[in-house]
Design a protein around this motif. Structure first.
Motif, short mmCIF file in Angstrom:
data_model
loop_
_atom_site.label_atom_id
_atom_site.label_comp_id
_atom_site.label_asym_id
_atom_site.label_seq_id
_atom_site.Cartn_x
_atom_site.Cartn_y
_atom_site.Cartn_z
N PHE A 39 5.69 5.37 -3.80
CA PHE A 39 5.93 6.72 -3.31
C PHE A 39 5.01 7.73 -3.98
CE2 PHE A 39 9.94 4.49 -2.40
CZ PHE A 39 9.91 4.61 -1.02
N THR A 40 4.65 7.49 -5.22
CA THR A 40 3.66 8.34 -5.89
C THR A 40 2.32 8.20 -5.19
OG1 THR A 40 4.80 8.14 -8.00
CG2 THR A 40 2.47 8.77 -8.08
N LEU A 41 1.95 6.97 -4.84
CA LEU A 41 0.68 6.74 -4.16
C LEU A 41 0.65 7.39 -2.79
CD1 LEU A 41 -0.06 3.05 -5.18
CD2 LEU A 41 -0.91 5.17 -6.21
N ARG A 42 1.78 7.38 -2.10
CA ARG A 42 1.84 8.04 -0.78
C ARG A 42 1.60 9.54 -0.94
NH1 ARG A 42 6.86 6.79 2.78
NH2 ARG A 42 5.92 4.75 2.50
N ALA A 43 2.27 10.17 -1.89
CA ALA A 43 2.10 11.61 -2.14
C ALA A 43 0.66 11.91 -2.55
CB ALA A 43 3.08 12.09 -3.19
N TYR A 44 0.10 11.05 -3.39
CA TYR A 44 -1.28 11.21 -3.87
C TYR A 44 -2.26 11.11 -2.70
CZ TYR A 44 -5.31 10.27 -6.97
OH TYR A 44 -6.51 10.30 -7.64
N ALA A 45 -2.10 10.11 -1.85
CA ALA A 45 -2.99 9.93 -0.70
C ALA A 45 -2.93 11.14 0.22
CB ALA A 45 -2.61 8.65 0.05
N GLU A 46 -1.73 11.65 0.46
CA GLU A 46 -1.58 12.82 1.33
C GLU A 46 -2.19 14.05 0.70
OE1 GLU A 46 2.59 13.04 2.31
OE2 GLU A 46 2.50 11.17 3.47
N ALA A 47 -1.94 14.26 -0.59
CA ALA A 47 -2.46 15.46 -1.27
C ALA A 47 -3.98 15.47 -1.34
CB ALA A 47 -1.87 15.55 -2.68
N GLU A 48 -4.57 14.29 -1.51
CA GLU A 48 -6.02 14.20 -1.70
C GLU A 48 -6.77 13.72 -0.45
OE1 GLU A 48 -7.56 15.42 -4.31
OE2 GLU A 48 -5.60 15.93 -5.17
N ARG A 49 -6.02 13.52 0.67
CA ARG A 49 -6.62 13.05 1.92
C ARG A 49 -7.37 11.72 1.73
NH1 ARG A 49 -9.22 17.43 1.16
NH2 ARG A 49 -11.16 16.68 2.04
N ASN B 65 0.84 -1.20 0.00
CA ASN B 65 0.00 0.00 0.00
C ASN B 65 0.88 1.25 0.00
OD1 ASN B 65 0.85 0.45 2.68
ND2 ASN B 65 -1.11 -0.20 3.57
N GLN B 66 0.25 2.41 0.12
CA GLN B 66 0.97 3.68 0.05
C GLN B 66 1.94 3.87 1.21
OE1 GLN B 66 -2.33 3.33 0.72
NE2 GLN B 66 -3.18 5.12 1.77
N HIS B 67 1.83 3.04 2.25
CA HIS B 67 2.74 3.11 3.40
C HIS B 67 3.82 2.03 3.36
CE1 HIS B 67 -0.05 6.04 4.97
NE2 HIS B 67 -1.01 5.15 4.89
#
Length: 158
Positions: free
Chosen positions: A77-87, A19-21
């Motif tokens: 790492f893209t998914l982590r940034a995406y999850a953070e940016a979009e909550r 997952n993103q983590h």
């Protein structure tokens, strides 16, 4: 598309992904515990994907009904940034390597574009596909369809 979309009533192909983590997620670990909704999408940070996943984020009552796992071929790492940016607090799984292996197992990998098309699968606690829809890349899915499919797993409760 590289494989056949699993039929309703068939066993869902098992997989393990990060997952993103960076945590390992295995589909079969939800058996007997929770229904799962797999949401394949083409690209993090793209307009339609962001509106679709944002619509899910904004429906906590829907997210409470099952384990939502959104899957793309983007790196972790893209998914982590995406999850953070979009909550986005539900699981974003990477199908980056082997590239598109999970999407291929579900018949929703577009090898020419190198990404998944918009395929969704509701999988019950026995690991059986109970509902699916596959849309072309530009065609967003309706979050109400997930609610209807999940209500159909437990008639009389919806």
């Amino acid at each position: 598309m590289t494989a056949v979309v699993p039929r309703v009533g068939s066993q869902a192909p098992d997989f393990t992904a990060r997952n993103q983590h960076g945590e390992q997620v295995r589909l079969s670990e939800y058996r007997g515990r929770r229904d799962v909704v797999l949401v394949f999408y083409p690209y993090a940070f793209s307009r339609v994907c962001t509106s679709e996943l944002g619509a899910l984020r904004d429906r906590p009552e829907l997210l409470a009904e099952a384990e939502f796992l959104a899957i793309s071929c983007d790196p972790m790492f893209t998914l982590r940034a995406y999850a953070e940016a979009e909550r986005l607090e539900f699981g974003l799984l990477t199908d980056f390597w082997p590239h598109g292996a999970i999407a291929s197992a579900y018949g929703v990998f577009d090898a020419e574009r190198g990404c998944a098309v918009r395929g969704s699968f509701v999988i019950d606690q026995a690991g059986v596909v109970r509902w699916s829809v596959v849309n072309a890349i530009p065609d967003a899915r309706d979050p109400d369809a997930y609610a209807e499919a999940l209500a159909g797993l437990r008639p009389g409760l919806g």
